[in-house]
Design a protein around this motif. Structure first.
Motif, short mmCIF file in Angstrom:
data_model
loop_
_atom_site.label_atom_id
_atom_site.label_comp_id
_atom_site.label_asym_id
_atom_site.label_seq_id
_atom_site.Cartn_x
_atom_site.Cartn_y
_atom_site.Cartn_z
N LEU A 1 59.91 60.77 -76.57
CA LEU A 1 58.52 60.33 -76.46
C LEU A 1 58.18 59.17 -77.39
N ALA A 2 58.98 58.96 -78.44
CA ALA A 2 58.63 57.99 -79.49
C ALA A 2 58.33 56.59 -78.97
N PRO A 3 59.18 55.97 -78.12
CA PRO A 3 58.86 54.62 -77.64
C PRO A 3 57.57 54.58 -76.82
N LEU A 4 57.37 55.59 -75.98
CA LEU A 4 56.16 55.64 -75.16
C LEU A 4 54.91 55.73 -76.03
N LEU A 5 54.94 56.57 -77.04
CA LEU A 5 53.77 56.74 -77.90
C LEU A 5 53.57 55.53 -78.81
N ALA A 6 54.64 54.85 -79.16
CA ALA A 6 54.50 53.61 -79.93
C ALA A 6 53.77 52.55 -79.10
N ALA A 7 54.01 52.57 -77.78
CA ALA A 7 53.35 51.62 -76.89
C ALA A 7 51.91 52.03 -76.57
N ARG A 8 51.59 53.28 -76.85
CA ARG A 8 50.23 53.79 -76.59
C ARG A 8 49.69 54.48 -77.84
N PRO A 9 49.37 53.70 -78.86
CA PRO A 9 48.96 54.30 -80.14
C PRO A 9 47.70 55.15 -80.04
N GLU A 10 46.92 54.97 -78.98
CA GLU A 10 45.71 55.77 -78.83
C GLU A 10 46.02 57.26 -78.64
N LEU A 11 47.24 57.58 -78.22
CA LEU A 11 47.62 58.98 -78.02
C LEU A 11 47.97 59.67 -79.34
N GLY A 12 48.32 58.90 -80.37
CA GLY A 12 48.70 59.50 -81.64
C GLY A 12 50.04 60.21 -81.53
N GLU A 13 50.26 61.12 -82.46
CA GLU A 13 51.49 61.91 -82.46
C GLU A 13 51.41 63.02 -81.41
N PRO A 14 52.55 63.40 -80.82
CA PRO A 14 52.49 64.49 -79.83
C PRO A 14 52.17 65.82 -80.51
N THR A 15 51.50 66.67 -79.77
CA THR A 15 51.27 68.02 -80.24
C THR A 15 52.51 68.85 -79.94
N LEU A 16 53.06 69.49 -80.96
CA LEU A 16 54.29 70.27 -80.79
C LEU A 16 53.95 71.71 -80.43
N ASP A 17 54.63 72.23 -79.43
CA ASP A 17 54.39 73.59 -78.97
C ASP A 17 55.75 74.30 -78.82
N ASP A 18 55.98 75.30 -79.68
CA ASP A 18 57.25 76.05 -79.63
C ASP A 18 57.50 76.67 -78.26
N ARG A 19 56.44 76.97 -77.53
CA ARG A 19 56.61 77.62 -76.23
C ARG A 19 57.29 76.71 -75.21
N LEU A 20 57.28 75.41 -75.49
CA LEU A 20 57.96 74.46 -74.62
C LEU A 20 59.34 74.10 -75.16
N GLY A 21 59.76 74.81 -76.20
CA GLY A 21 61.09 74.59 -76.75
C GLY A 21 62.17 75.15 -75.85
N GLU A 22 63.39 74.79 -76.16
CA GLU A 22 64.55 75.20 -75.38
C GLU A 22 64.70 76.73 -75.36
N CYS A 23 65.42 77.23 -74.38
CA CYS A 23 65.75 78.65 -74.34
C CYS A 23 66.52 79.02 -75.61
N HIS A 24 66.24 80.20 -76.13
CA HIS A 24 67.01 80.72 -77.26
C HIS A 24 68.28 81.37 -76.69
N TYR A 25 69.38 80.64 -76.75
CA TYR A 25 70.61 81.09 -76.12
C TYR A 25 71.43 82.04 -76.99
N GLY A 26 70.96 82.33 -78.19
CA GLY A 26 71.63 83.30 -79.03
C GLY A 26 73.08 82.91 -79.32
N GLU A 27 73.99 83.85 -79.05
CA GLU A 27 75.41 83.64 -79.37
C GLU A 27 76.06 82.57 -78.49
N TRP A 28 75.40 82.17 -77.44
CA TRP A 28 75.93 81.08 -76.61
C TRP A 28 75.67 79.71 -77.24
N THR A 29 74.75 79.62 -78.17
CA THR A 29 74.37 78.35 -78.76
C THR A 29 75.55 77.65 -79.42
#
Length: 234
Positions: free
Chosen positions: A64-92
């Motif tokens: 997202l960094a280049p896109l947000l640099a081009a659109r400073p009005e959006l500011g920093e992205p809001t981080l949401d752990d719920r949109l994070g990767e699957c917790h693959y446990g021992e497969w990681t």
């Protein structure tokens, strides 16, 4: 209702190495991935964006960094752990070629709703948290920016597949039929009746995803009989 643009992160060092990264820290975009992130700026040039949300993992924030640099009005992205990767446990951190020999691999492929990663989470849990996040953010964006807003969320392949399966009314067991390449754009519009899948794995310039024009002949939540006339004729 708003339109959600789901962007999978650009190609990562784990992708190019054939490793299942999961939540492994320090996994960044590779050279190709950085190029894909830069191209995203032009691909979305004609699309107004009201909000940016991201998985907290570095490869998504880098995308997202280049896109947000081009659109400073959006500011920093809001981080949401719920949109994070699957917790693959021992497969990681293990090679995909090695994981494909595990008995659980077939369950993941053919009966995803029964798949739970040892020491990690189940694909049912992944689906529940990610779909809830997408729908809750969509309601929040509508309340703050209006029903015609467009917002972007940068996340991961299995996350997008789970959200798309829900939008299409597919059982989770079918979500492996959905393919999501790095830095593709998938667009979903939620309505009071049903979600609409507007784009799936788009790799080109994304157009026609702004507000519905005044006097649109089809009521909100209905599908045009015979098919859409396209953005230019809408």
């Amino acid at each position: 209702m708003p339109t959600l643009l789901l962007v999978r992160h650009g190609r990562s060092t784990a992708n190019s190495a054939g490793i299942l990264a999961g939540w492994t820290p320090g996994v960044e975009l590779d050279e190709t991935g950085h190029g894909q992130a830069g191209q995203l700026v032009e691909r979305l040039a004609g699309v107004p964006l009201a909000q940016a949300v991201s998985s907290p993992l570095e490869r998504c924030r880098q995308t997202l960094a280049p896109l947000l640099a081009a659109r400073p009005e959006l500011g920093e992205p809001t981080l949401d752990d719920r949109l994070g990767e699957c917790h693959y446990g021992e497969w990681t951190g293990r090679p995909l070629a090695e994981l494909a020999k595990e008995p659980l691999w077939r369950t993941v492929q053919d009966h995803a709703s029964a798949a739970a990663f040892p020491g990690g989470e189940s694909l049912r849990a992944l689906s529940h948290r990610t779909v809830a996040a997408a729908r809750e953010w969509d309601e929040k964006v509508a309340a703050e920016h209006g029903p015609d807003a467009v917002w972007i969320a940068c996340t991961h392949g299995d996350v997008i597949k789970a959200i798309v399966a829900d939008a299409l009314g597919l059982h989770l067991d079918h979500f492996q039929r959905i393919n999501v390449d790095p830095c593709t754009v998938t667009a979903i519009r939620y309505t009071p009746l049903r979600p609409f899948l507007l784009r799936m794995g788009d790799t080109g310039t994304v157009t026609g995803l702004g507000p519905r024009p005044a006097g649109h002949p089809t009521p909100e939540g209905d599908a045009p009989v015979g098919g859409s006339t396209g953005a230019a004729a809408a």
